[in-house]
Each structure stands twice: as C-alpha cells, then as structure tokens.
Design a protein around this motif. Structure first.
Motif, mmCIF file in Angstrom:
data_model
loop_
_atom_site.group_PDB
_atom_site.id
_atom_site.type_symbol
_atom_site.label_atom_id
_atom_site.label_comp_id
_atom_site.label_asym_id
_atom_site.label_seq_id
_atom_site.Cartn_x
_atom_site.Cartn_y
_atom_site.Cartn_z
ATOM 1 N N VAL A 329 -10.206 -1.714 -10.083
ATOM 2 C CA VAL A 329 -10.544 -0.346 -10.263
ATOM 3 C C VAL A 329 -10.781 0.086 -8.862
ATOM 4 O O VAL A 329 -10.198 1.355 -8.664
ATOM 5 C CB VAL A 329 -11.807 -0.141 -10.842
ATOM 6 N N ARG A 330 -11.243 -0.437 -7.918
ATOM 7 C CA ARG A 330 -11.682 -0.093 -6.599
ATOM 8 C C ARG A 330 -9.981 0.056 -5.918
ATOM 9 O O ARG A 330 -9.856 0.978 -5.211
ATOM 10 C CB ARG A 330 -12.264 -1.003 -5.650
ATOM 11 N N ALA A 331 -9.220 -0.867 -6.190
ATOM 12 C CA ALA A 331 -7.881 -0.363 -5.392
ATOM 13 C C ALA A 331 -7.288 0.835 -5.989
ATOM 14 O O ALA A 331 -6.339 1.432 -5.329
ATOM 15 C CB ALA A 331 -7.030 -1.992 -6.148
ATOM 16 N N LEU A 332 -7.586 1.242 -7.159
ATOM 17 C CA LEU A 332 -6.823 2.327 -7.743
ATOM 18 C C LEU A 332 -7.497 3.569 -7.635
ATOM 19 O O LEU A 332 -6.897 4.856 -7.811
ATOM 20 C CB LEU A 332 -6.520 2.241 -9.419
ATOM 21 N N THR A 333 -9.180 3.474 -7.003
ATOM 22 C CA THR A 333 -9.595 4.620 -6.989
ATOM 23 C C THR A 333 -9.886 4.996 -5.472
ATOM 24 O O THR A 333 -10.309 6.125 -5.142
ATOM 25 C CB THR A 333 -10.928 4.578 -7.643
ATOM 26 N N ASP A 334 -9.891 3.780 -4.512
ATOM 27 C CA ASP A 334 -10.357 4.077 -3.134
ATOM 28 C C ASP A 334 -8.958 3.878 -2.474
ATOM 29 O O ASP A 334 -8.867 2.912 -1.723
ATOM 30 C CB ASP A 334 -11.260 2.950 -2.909
ATOM 31 N N ASP A 335 -8.162 5.065 -2.768
ATOM 32 C CA ASP A 335 -6.828 4.779 -2.282
ATOM 33 C C ASP A 335 -6.359 5.958 -1.416
ATOM 34 O O ASP A 335 -5.032 6.339 -1.679
ATOM 35 C CB ASP A 335 -5.833 4.462 -3.631
ATOM 36 N N ALA A 336 -7.370 6.877 -1.172
ATOM 37 C CA ALA A 336 -6.908 8.236 -0.604
ATOM 38 C C ALA A 336 -5.973 8.019 0.582
ATOM 39 O O ALA A 336 -4.678 9.007 0.581
ATOM 40 C CB ALA A 336 -7.933 8.987 -0.156
ATOM 41 N N THR A 337 -6.074 7.245 1.420
ATOM 42 C CA THR A 337 -5.264 6.917 2.612
ATOM 43 C C THR A 337 -4.428 5.748 2.694
ATOM 44 O O THR A 337 -4.936 4.552 2.463
ATOM 45 C CB THR A 337 -6.070 6.911 3.975
ATOM 46 N N PRO A 338 -3.056 5.745 2.882
ATOM 47 C CA PRO A 338 -2.445 4.392 2.879
ATOM 48 C C PRO A 338 -2.733 3.670 4.142
ATOM 49 O O PRO A 338 -3.080 4.278 5.386
ATOM 50 C CB PRO A 338 -0.764 5.180 3.153
ATOM 51 N N LEU A 339 -3.002 2.481 3.810
ATOM 52 C CA LEU A 339 -3.096 1.534 4.982
ATOM 53 C C LEU A 339 -2.078 0.863 5.521
ATOM 54 O O LEU A 339 -1.413 -0.062 4.519
ATOM 55 C CB LEU A 339 -4.268 0.551 4.724
ATOM 56 N N PRO A 340 -1.648 0.491 6.748
ATOM 57 C CA PRO A 340 -0.773 -0.388 7.085
ATOM 58 C C PRO A 340 -1.034 -1.752 7.173
ATOM 59 O O PRO A 340 -0.138 -2.812 6.966
ATOM 60 C CB PRO A 340 -0.303 0.066 8.675
ATOM 61 N N SER A 341 -2.222 -2.023 7.267
ATOM 62 C CA SER A 341 -2.566 -3.351 7.124
ATOM 63 C C SER A 341 -4.241 -3.545 6.992
ATOM 64 O O SER A 341 -4.919 -2.875 7.265
ATOM 65 C CB SER A 341 -2.451 -4.254 8.144
ATOM 66 N N PRO A 342 -4.779 -4.635 6.330
ATOM 67 C CA PRO A 342 -6.273 -4.732 6.047
ATOM 68 C C PRO A 342 -6.924 -4.993 7.356
ATOM 69 O O PRO A 342 -6.299 -5.668 8.237
ATOM 70 C CB PRO A 342 -6.363 -5.948 4.985
ATOM 71 N N THR A 343 -8.373 -4.499 7.358
ATOM 72 C CA THR A 343 -8.927 -4.511 8.449
ATOM 73 C C THR A 343 -10.396 -5.139 8.218
ATOM 74 O O THR A 343 -10.789 -4.866 7.056
ATOM 75 C CB THR A 343 -9.357 -3.165 9.343
#
Length: 406
Positions: A329-343
């Motif tokens: 759920v968080r992956a599909l909802t907290d997704d406003a900005t594309p991320l090049p890599s995790p931090t």
C-alpha cells in the motif's frame, strides 16, 4: 565444444525435491500432501491480511501489464488463472534431448506444469478472485506470460534460463519473475548475465528469489539475483523478520512474505507452501501495480520505489532483508516523486542533553546489607551482655536473701 550445462537449484529446490518424493500429480505443501487439483482455502491468507486491498487497488489492479513467469510452467486449468495467462505468448524450453541445451525453439506454450511450482508463483502475482476462496493475486488484472524451462527432473539450466529471459523480452514483458537460482559463480560474459542486461536495457523490472540455503546465516551470492539491476527478494515471516531458510548476502534488495504462502495449483484450488520462490512473486505483483500506475517510470525507479517504502527496523539495508519488507500500500500511495535509488531514513534529530546536577549515589545494595549485618551483630552482642548482667544481678539478690533467712 560447448560448456557443460549448469543446473539450477536453490529457490526451486523445495518444490523439485518434494515432487520427486511424491507420486505423479502431487507436490509437498506445508502441513502435508497437496494433490492436484486441490480444495479451496476459504480464509484470507495472512500475507494478504497485512494489506488493505481496497486501498491497494484504488488506482489500478495491474491491467495492461505483462509479467513473465520463468519457472516450471503455469497451468491454465485452474479457474483463477485461466483468464490471467496469455498462452499464445508462452514457451517451453525444457529439452527433450539433454544435449539440446538450450533448445533452439520452444516445444510448447508453457502451460504444462507437472510440479505446481510455476502455477503457485503465477497465482501470487495475478490470480483472479474466486467466490470459494479468500486468496487472490496482488495484481489480479495483470497478464502472465508462461515460460517453462524447468521440471520435476531438474532439467533447467543456466543456458535455458537465459533463453527464457530473451523470450520474455521478445514477448514485451514489463516484469520478469525468476523463482530459481544457481549458486555457481557466473562470469560477466555469461549468457545469463547478457540476457539480464538485455532485459534491463528494455526497462523491464527483473525480480529474482535469493534462494533457500540460508539456515547457517552465511552470505553467499546466487544468480541471477546477485546481478546488478536485479531486485533480489528474501523471505520474511509473520513478524517481518527473515525466514530462517532465506539466503543472506549483501545483494539482498528487499524481503516479502515467504512462509505459509497460499496459492493456486494445477487443476484448481489452492495449497500452502513456503520459500523465497513465493516471496519474489509477491514483490512482482506489487511491481506490476506500480508499472500500471506509472508506465513512464524506469525499471530502476520502480525498484527504488519498492525499496524506499519497505518496512524496516533500521535506517538502511542489511544482508538479511535488504531495504526491508515490501509494503504494497505504501509503495502505491507514497509515490508522488520518482526515485533514482533508495536512501537511508533520516535518524531521529539529536536532542541536547539536559543540564542536571551531578548525581550523588547512595550506598549500594551490598553496602546496605553489610551495614545492616553489622547493626544486627552489635545489637546481638549488646543483648547478650545485657542478659548476662541481669542474670548476675538476680543471682546476687538470691544469695542475699538466703543469708538473711539463714
């Protein structure tokens, strides 16, 4: 002279070993035999209970996304998979002749699954709802490309796996799930590495299980999971901790439920199984939803989104569960900005220490005990001397009385 075939093992070992030990048409499942077809499991599995499905599917259910399942085949007789599988795009690269590795061309459509392993993997990704069961795939409108390259005899090799990846590319896969592995070191110019690189170059999300040889907790690379760009999936339990069998290593990218996993089996119905083989498709299902919602994002951005939103108890990754346990759920909802890599997560802000006076410590327990013991000893001595003195006085009084009366 061709190089000897490298057999696949690891994540598929549980299913293949079980199939060899059971009569034809059956496969081991947690808690006993699972006969094909099987009955329906009415309850919703724990791996789905941890997800608010209505919220997960508020934007998409994976429609239009094609997920290649490279495995032991995907059965289409199971009603939950009949509408999900695109048999026309499938392939069967299991060799009729051991010298034919990999086969020059497919000898089937990939829908013959004598083990049940690939059918379970596909169900976790895209099984359609069924009125008699609480089980459903995480992306129940995605399409499965069935690619068979292993069987109950362990015929799959690194070469046939590489050929299968190329077929997935040719069939316009958006996500590739590989729930099998080899722990033999493979060079960067191996056929499998080239195939994986070709898939990544086409912006295909490549997901692979890390393997089930992790009971000793030692790190070990497995392939293709440890290749750069591949999202390597470990298995977690109900407490979001690493399942004991899940392979550890610095290449582990994320974890997902892999214990007591319910899914579809050939012929119909569901059974229970466990292994990193079933953790990888859990992540693949979420990846399919992300791809459907964000078709313009790169494979790296989809992978980073999954990792950044995962549940974890530390700020960054570790070698057991990677960046954490996937949170659909968080992956599909907290997704406003594309991320090049995790931090890594930011730690709690530093709080200045309070200005307090020096603490004066009192006596310890041992000191107190010693003090009380001394008091008791002295009190006892005083009482003893007092009683002795009283006895002497009483004796003298008796003597005086005796003299007077005498």
């Amino acid at each position: 002279m061709t190089a000897p075939a490298r057999p696949l093992r690891g994540a598929l070992a549980l299913a293949l070993t079980a199939a060899l030990a059971a009569p034809a048409g059956t496969a081991r499942a947690d808690g006993g035999q699972c006969t094909f077809p099987a009955g329906h499991i009415e309850e919703q599995p724990w791996s789905l209970q941890r997800v608010l499905l209505d919220r997960l599917w508020q934007d998409t259910r994976g429609e239009g996304v094609r997920v290649a399942v490279i495995d032991t085949g995907v059965d289409t007789a199971n009603p939950q998979l009949t509408p999900a599988v695109d048999a026309a795009s499938g392939a069967d690269f299991t060799p009729e002749d051991p010298e034919d590795d990999p086969p020059a061309r497919s000898r089937g459509d990939g829908t013959d699954d004598t083990v049940g392993h690939g059918t379970k993997v596909a169900g976790i990704i895209a099984a359609r709802p069924h009125p008699d069961s609480g089980f459903v795939g995480l992306a129940p409108e995605a399409t499965i490309i069935p690619i068979r390259q292993n069987d109950e005899y362990g015929s799959g090799t690194v070469a046939s796996l590489a050929r299968s990846v190329h077929h997935a590319i040719e069939q316009d896969a958006h996500v590739i799930n590989i729930s099998q592995d080899s722990d033999e070191p493979l060079s960067d110019d191996s056929a499998l590495k080239k195939a994986v690189d070709a898939a990544l170059a086409e912006e295909i999300v490549v997901i692979a299980s890390v393997g089930n040889d992790g009971v000793d907790g030692r790190s070990k690379d497995t392939y293709p999971a440890s290749y750069d760009g591949v999202l390597a999936v470990a298995a977690s339990d109900r407490n979001n901790e690493r399942a004991p069998f899940s392979q550890a290593g610095d290449f582990v990218g994320i974890a997902a439920p892999g214990v007591d996993m319910v899914s579809t089996v050939p012929g119909g119905g569901q059974c229970v199984d466990h292994g990193t083989s079933f953790s990888a498709p859990y992540v693949a299902g979420v990846a399919a939803l992300l791809r459907a919602k964000h078709p313009d994002r790169t494979a790296r951005e989809i992978t980073a989104q999954l990792q950044q939103t995962a549940e974890r108890s530390i700020t960054g990754p570790d070698r057991y569960i990677g960046w954490g346990v996937v949170d659909p759920v968080r992956a599909l909802t907290d997704d406003a900005t594309p991320l090049p890599s995790p931090t890594p997560d930011q730690g709690a802000p530093a709080v200045p220490a309070p200005d307090v006076p020096d603490l004066v410590l009192g006596e310890t327990y041992a000191q107190r005990a010693e003090r009380l013991g001394t008091y008791a000893l002295l009190t006892g001595a005083v009482l003893t001397f007092g009683l002795a003195g009283a006895a002497l006085v009483q004796r003298d009084r008796r003597r005086r009385r005796h003299r007077k009366t005498g």
